[in-house]
Design a protein around this motif. Structure first.
Motif, PDB file in Angstrom:
ATOM      1  N   UNK A   1       1.265   7.007  -6.520  1.00 55.16           N
ATOM      2  CA  UNK A   1       0.180   7.943  -6.785  1.00 55.16           C
ATOM      3  C   UNK A   1       0.584   9.384  -6.509  1.00 55.16           C
ATOM      4  N   UNK A   2       1.447   9.574  -5.513  1.00 54.21           N
ATOM      5  CA  UNK A   2       1.918  10.924  -5.174  1.00 54.21           C
ATOM      6  C   UNK A   2       3.107  11.345  -6.031  1.00 54.21           C
ATOM      7  N   UNK A   3       3.593  10.435  -6.856  1.00 54.53           N
ATOM      8  CA  UNK A   3       4.743  10.763  -7.703  1.00 54.53           C
ATOM      9  C   UNK A   3       6.044  10.831  -6.939  1.00 54.53           C
ATOM     10  N   UNK A   4       6.150  10.059  -5.870  1.00 58.01           N
ATOM     11  CA  UNK A   4       7.344  10.073  -5.024  1.00 58.01           C
ATOM     12  C   UNK A   4       8.075   8.732  -5.092  1.00 58.01           C
ATOM     13  N   UNK A   5       8.381   8.281  -6.288  1.00 57.51           N
ATOM     14  CA  UNK A   5       9.068   6.992  -6.457  1.00 57.51           C
ATOM     15  C   UNK A   5      10.459   7.003  -5.864  1.00 57.51           C
TER      16      UNK A   5
ATOM     17  N   UNK B   1       0.830  -1.206   0.000  1.00 61.33           N
ATOM     18  CA  UNK B   1       0.000   0.000   0.000  1.00 61.33           C
ATOM     19  C   UNK B   1       0.863   1.253   0.000  1.00 61.33           C
ATOM     20  N   UNK B   2       1.951   1.226   0.780  1.00 61.43           N
ATOM     21  CA  UNK B   2       2.849   2.379   0.837  1.00 61.43           C
ATOM     22  C   UNK B   2       3.471   2.653  -0.529  1.00 61.43           C
ATOM     23  N   UNK B   3       3.918   1.607  -1.226  1.00 58.32           N
ATOM     24  CA  UNK B   3       4.494   1.797  -2.570  1.00 58.32           C
ATOM     25  C   UNK B   3       3.449   2.386  -3.524  1.00 58.32           C
ATOM     26  N   UNK B   4       2.225   1.883  -3.425  1.00 58.73           N
ATOM     27  CA  UNK B   4       1.170   2.402  -4.299  1.00 58.73           C
ATOM     28  C   UNK B   4       0.892   3.875  -3.997  1.00 58.73           C
ATOM     29  N   UNK B   5       0.836   4.216  -2.715  1.00 57.43           N
ATOM     30  CA  UNK B   5       0.617   5.609  -2.328  1.00 57.43           C
ATOM     31  C   UNK B   5       1.744   6.497  -2.834  1.00 57.43           C
ATOM     32  N   UNK B   6       2.973   6.040  -2.705  1.00 55.91           N
ATOM     33  CA  UNK B   6       4.113   6.808  -3.196  1.00 55.91           C
ATOM     34  C   UNK B   6       4.050   6.993  -4.708  1.00 55.91           C
TER      35      UNK B   6
END
Length: 124
Positions: A120-124, A113-118
């Motif tokens: 979505x926020x464009x914070x790869x 979930x954290x990776x997906x949120x990152x």
């Protein structure tokens, strides 16, 4: 059939859910008359204009629809792209920063979930 409409209309009454579906189907600002015509297409008992107008006004009061004046009436559009978006808006409006903080904490506890949120926020 009742189970399907209850699931489909979660968070909205049955007519509110039908109105939201019609607004989302158009995908652009829409008048009460346009929504009424969509809802009445194939309906054995047509809805009155005032009924649809009242439901749309109430949805605007609930911030599910935004409205703006055009001529002598209003056009409406959904404030989110789907029911999930409206549910999130309601939680954030009700609980504010507390809700967002809780969501972030939950995301931190689940790497996927954290990776997906990152992402979505464009914070790869």
């Amino acid at each position: 059939m009742a189970g399907k409409s209850a699931k489909r209309g979660r968070g909205f009454g049955p007519l509110e859910a039908d109105v939201m579906d019609a607004v989302w189907a158009v995908g652009a600002p829409v008048s009460v008359r346009e929504v009424m015509e969509r809802l009445n297409d194939g309906r054995p008992e047509p809805l009155a204009y005032t009924t649809v107008m009242t439901v749309m006004s109430r949805l605007a009061e609930k911030d599910a629809l935004a409205r703006r004046p055009v001529g002598r009436g209003y056009v409406y559009e959904a404030t989110a792209t789907d029911r999930a978006g409206i549910a999130v808006q309601n939680v954030i409006r009700t609980y504010g920063d507390e809700a967002m903080a809780h969501f972030v904490e939950q995301a931190r506890g689940d790497p996927k979930t954290l990776r997906r949120l990152q992402r979505l926020l464009g914070e790869d």
